[in-house]
Design a protein around this motif. Structure first.
Motif, PDB file in Angstrom:
ATOM      1  N   SER A 230       0.831  -1.210   0.000  1.00  0.00           N
ATOM      2  CA  SER A 230       0.000   0.000   0.000  1.00  0.00           C
ATOM      3  C   SER A 230       0.863   1.257   0.000  1.00  0.00           C
ATOM      4  N   LEU A 231       1.941   1.248   0.780  1.00  0.00           N
ATOM      5  CA  LEU A 231       2.851   2.383   0.798  1.00  0.00           C
ATOM      6  C   LEU A 231       3.539   2.557  -0.549  1.00  0.00           C
ATOM      7  N   MET A 232       3.921   1.439  -1.177  1.00  0.00           N
ATOM      8  CA  MET A 232       4.505   1.512  -2.512  1.00  0.00           C
ATOM      9  C   MET A 232       3.520   2.124  -3.494  1.00  0.00           C
ATOM     10  N   MET A 233       2.260   1.693  -3.424  1.00  0.00           N
ATOM     11  CA  MET A 233       1.243   2.213  -4.326  1.00  0.00           C
ATOM     12  C   MET A 233       1.036   3.702  -4.100  1.00  0.00           C
ATOM     13  N   LEU A 234       1.029   4.115  -2.847  1.00  0.00           N
ATOM     14  CA  LEU A 234       0.869   5.529  -2.533  1.00  0.00           C
ATOM     15  C   LEU A 234       2.046   6.343  -3.081  1.00  0.00           C
ATOM     16  N   LEU A 235       3.231   5.765  -2.992  1.00  0.00           N
ATOM     17  CA  LEU A 235       4.418   6.442  -3.528  1.00  0.00           C
ATOM     18  C   LEU A 235       4.300   6.644  -5.032  1.00  0.00           C
ATOM     19  N   PHE A 236       3.827   5.624  -5.731  1.00  0.00           N
ATOM     20  CA  PHE A 236       3.645   5.747  -7.178  1.00  0.00           C
ATOM     21  C   PHE A 236       2.564   6.775  -7.523  1.00  0.00           C
ATOM     22  N   GLU A 237       1.609   6.944  -6.631  1.00  0.00           N
ATOM     23  CA  GLU A 237       0.552   7.930  -6.861  1.00  0.00           C
ATOM     24  C   GLU A 237       1.077   9.365  -6.763  1.00  0.00           C
ATOM     25  N   VAL A 238       2.028   9.602  -5.863  1.00  0.00           N
ATOM     26  CA  VAL A 238       2.496  10.974  -5.638  1.00  0.00           C
ATOM     27  C   VAL A 238       3.710  11.334  -6.493  1.00  0.00           C
ATOM     28  N   LEU A 239       4.376  10.330  -7.097  1.00  0.00           N
ATOM     29  CA  LEU A 239       5.499  10.609  -7.985  1.00  0.00           C
ATOM     30  C   LEU A 239       4.986  11.171  -9.307  1.00  0.00           C
ATOM     31  N   PRO A 240       5.842  11.882 -10.066  1.00  0.00           N
ATOM     32  CA  PRO A 240       5.425  12.364 -11.387  1.00  0.00           C
ATOM     33  C   PRO A 240       4.837  11.244 -12.234  1.00  0.00           C
ATOM     34  N   GLY A 241       3.658  11.498 -12.794  1.00  0.00           N
ATOM     35  CA  GLY A 241       2.952  10.482 -13.565  1.00  0.00           C
ATOM     36  C   GLY A 241       1.829   9.835 -12.801  1.00  0.00           C
ATOM     37  N   GLY A 242       1.840   9.971 -11.471  1.00  0.00           N
ATOM     38  CA  GLY A 242       0.783   9.395 -10.641  1.00  0.00           C
ATOM     39  C   GLY A 242      -0.443  10.276 -10.620  1.00  0.00           C
ATOM     40  N   ARG A 243      -1.581   9.689 -10.229  1.00  0.00           N
ATOM     41  CA  ARG A 243      -2.841  10.426 -10.247  1.00  0.00           C
ATOM     42  C   ARG A 243      -2.864  11.555  -9.220  1.00  0.00           C
ATOM     43  N   LEU A 244      -2.332  11.309  -8.017  1.00  0.00           N
ATOM     44  CA  LEU A 244      -2.304  12.365  -7.009  1.00  0.00           C
ATOM     45  C   LEU A 244      -1.375  13.499  -7.419  1.00  0.00           C
ATOM     46  N   TYR A 245      -0.271  13.156  -8.076  1.00  0.00           N
ATOM     47  CA  TYR A 245       0.649  14.172  -8.579  1.00  0.00           C
ATOM     48  C   TYR A 245      -0.038  15.018  -9.646  1.00  0.00           C
ATOM     49  N   ALA A 246      -0.769  14.337 -10.555  1.00  0.00           N
ATOM     50  CA  ALA A 246      -1.461  15.051 -11.626  1.00  0.00           C
ATOM     51  C   ALA A 246      -2.539  15.971 -11.059  1.00  0.00           C
ATOM     52  N   ARG A 247      -3.290  15.492 -10.075  1.00  0.00           N
ATOM     53  CA  ARG A 247      -4.335  16.315  -9.467  1.00  0.00           C
ATOM     54  C   ARG A 247      -3.741  17.520  -8.763  1.00  0.00           C
TER      55      ARG A 247
END
Length: 255
Positions: A230-247
């Motif tokens: 889950s932490l890995m997935m969250l990291l991918f979300e906040v890195l450039p290209g992730g959905r949270l980063y894009a938002r």
């Protein structure tokens, strides 16, 4: 009389024992970190040159394939191959083989398994190795090259091939882990083996030492795996290209 270096380097009974966090261990971990950083920092250049990306893909496949082949050659030539210890049934052995297939076929199905289960298992192995041989023994070099290769293969598919994990992938990786554990437990029972440490803790220091006695530590591993994935997935979300980063970027542009 001491054996020459060329023989002791490959000797299954070499006297030098591995010790955690010695300079050679730290350098091996730093080597993995540097390789991962270089892959991340040069991802744009690599993606824009097909010959370079293909060369890296085939290089990773070759490293992983040769690591498995040479390991079995070592088992056989040192006369220590044993069904109780030498089958490719450890988590990292399985994900290494899956990494080769993932790279070869550019498999979107195998990618989340290697990303979560592969990185999770290999990273733990690199930080707390279940290893008996010190540098520069063949098994020391093989151990860190093979485990680092698993991690880099998953990162390559993410940063160069452009595959992205989803939260659904976390559940799929957990299902894979439990299905594999069930299969390996059956094999362990039949052979009297201890693959994936489902019958007992490793003899060397590891994270399992703080997770309680058998079989409590197996249940604790389930929780840790889910949290880590889950932490890995969250990291991918906040890195450039992730959905949270894009938002976050979209939000900033509106003000």
């Amino acid at each position: 009389m001491n054996k020459p270096w060329s023989e002791s380097w490959f000797d299954a009974y070499a006297p030098e024992r591995f010790e955690v966090f010695t300079p050679s261990h730290v350098w091996a971990v730093l080597g993995l970190i540097v390789c991962a950083l270089l892959l991340w920092l040069t991802r744009g250049v690599i993606r824009s040159h097909k010959s370079v990306s293909e060369g890296i893909r085939w290089f990773l496949m070759a490293v992983l394939f040769l690591s498995e082949v040479t390991l079995n050659i070592w088992y056989v030539t040192q006369r220590i191959w044993d069904a109780q210890t030498s089958l490719p049934l450890e988590l990292c052995s399985v994900t290494l083989l899956l990494s080769i297939l993932m790279l070869f076929f550019r498999s979107r199905w195998l990618y989340p398994i290697v990303l979560f289960a592969g990185i999770g298992g290999a990273l733990q192995a690199v930080l707390t190795p279940n290893l008996a041989y010190a540098f520069p023994h063949y098994r020391f070099i093989h151990f860190f090259v093979a485990h680092s290769g698993i991690i880099l293969a998953a990162l390559y598919m993410t940063w160069i091939e452009g595959l992205k994990p989803t939260w659904k992938s976390v559940g799929g990786a957990m299902l894979f882990l439990n299905g594999l554990a069930l299969f390996v437990w059956i094999v362990d029972t039949a052979l009297g083996a201890n693959y994936m440490f489902l019958a007992g803790k490793p003899s060397t220091p590891s994270i399992l030492d703080v997770l309680g006695p058998y079989p409590v530590y197996i249940l604790a591993e389930e929780v840790i795996a889910l949290l880590f994935f889950s932490l890995m997935m969250l990291l991918f979300e906040v890195l450039p290209g992730g959905r949270l980063y894009a938002r976050s970027g979209t939000y900033k542009k509106t003000y």
